[in-house]
Design an enzyme around this catalytic site. Structure first.
Site, short mmCIF file in Angstrom:
data_model
loop_
_atom_site.label_atom_id
_atom_site.label_comp_id
_atom_site.label_asym_id
_atom_site.label_seq_id
_atom_site.Cartn_x
_atom_site.Cartn_y
_atom_site.Cartn_z
N HIS A 1 32.92 4.81 -20.71
CA HIS A 1 34.31 4.76 -21.20
C HIS A 1 34.94 6.16 -21.15
O HIS A 1 36.08 6.32 -20.73
CB HIS A 1 34.36 4.28 -22.65
N LYS B 1 33.38 -12.73 -32.77
CA LYS B 1 32.38 -11.88 -32.13
C LYS B 1 31.59 -11.10 -33.19
O LYS B 1 32.15 -10.65 -34.18
CB LYS B 1 33.11 -10.89 -31.19
N ARG C 1 32.91 -1.47 -12.94
CA ARG C 1 31.57 -0.99 -12.60
C ARG C 1 31.02 -1.66 -11.36
O ARG C 1 30.24 -1.09 -10.62
CB ARG C 1 30.61 -1.24 -13.76
N SER D 1 27.89 -0.84 -23.05
CA SER D 1 27.69 -0.89 -24.50
C SER D 1 26.54 -1.82 -24.85
O SER D 1 25.78 -1.55 -25.78
CB SER D 1 28.97 -1.37 -25.19
#
Ligand code: ADP
Length: 152
Positions: A17, A41, A90, A127
């Site tokens: 990030h 979440k 990515r 992450s």
């Protein structure tokens, strides 16, 4: 003013990030790091911790603002007068996922998403891998900024 919102869970912020944010700084006059709150979440780090990690990492950077939000990212953009969404890519999986969201956001609100491709050597960082390594007691310091590496 050319303003972008960088939305994400940042659970936690990683050097992936940081790479995207630092490379986007010359493109915008302001970048809002926006932590999306999703009640369904489960997060490893609390919202307060995640805000702290972002604020601490970029405390010397005047062009960066940190906040959290609920609801649609495009609604946050309108509220904050931001014309752009910033996202990182990515791999092809990220591209596939981001494509539909980017197209939908443009249809809904005319807001463009600006994509930066991960720098070489940074695209392995995520992450979720950081959380997994941390949960199992491994060394994750090389994937995160100092504030996260020093967290208990
Ligand atoms: P989300 O839950 O919305 O995917 P994340 O915090 O996981 O939020 O990611 C936010 C953004 O950062 C996404 O656009 C993601 O593709 C990007 N990103 C995450 N890790 C990297 C990395 N290593 N390199 C480049 N971009 C990344």
């Amino acid at each position: 003013m050319r303003k972008a919102v960088f939305p994400g869970s940042f659970d936690p912020i990683t050097l992936g990030h940081v790479d995207i944010i630092e490379r986007a700084l010359p493109l915008f006059e302001e970048i809002i790091l926006a932590i999306g709150i999703n009640a369904d979440k489960k997060y490893m780090f609390s919202l307060e911790e995640r805000i702290h990690f972002l604020a601490e990492t970029f405390k010397a950077e005047q062009k960066i603002k940190v906040l959290s939000y609920e609801g649609l990212t495009v609604d946050l953009c309108k509220k904050e007068n931001a014309g752009f969404i910033l996202r990182g890519l990515r791999n092809a999986v990220d591209l596939d996922y981001e494509k539909t969201i980017g197209q939908t956001n443009y249809k809904m609100a005319g807001i463009e998403t600006v994509f930066l491709i991960a720098s070489s050597g940074k695209s392995h960082i995520s992450s979720s891998v950081v959380r997994d390594v941390r949960k199992n007691g491994g060394n994750f310091a090389f994937m995160v900024p100092k504030s996260v590496a020093e967290s208990k």
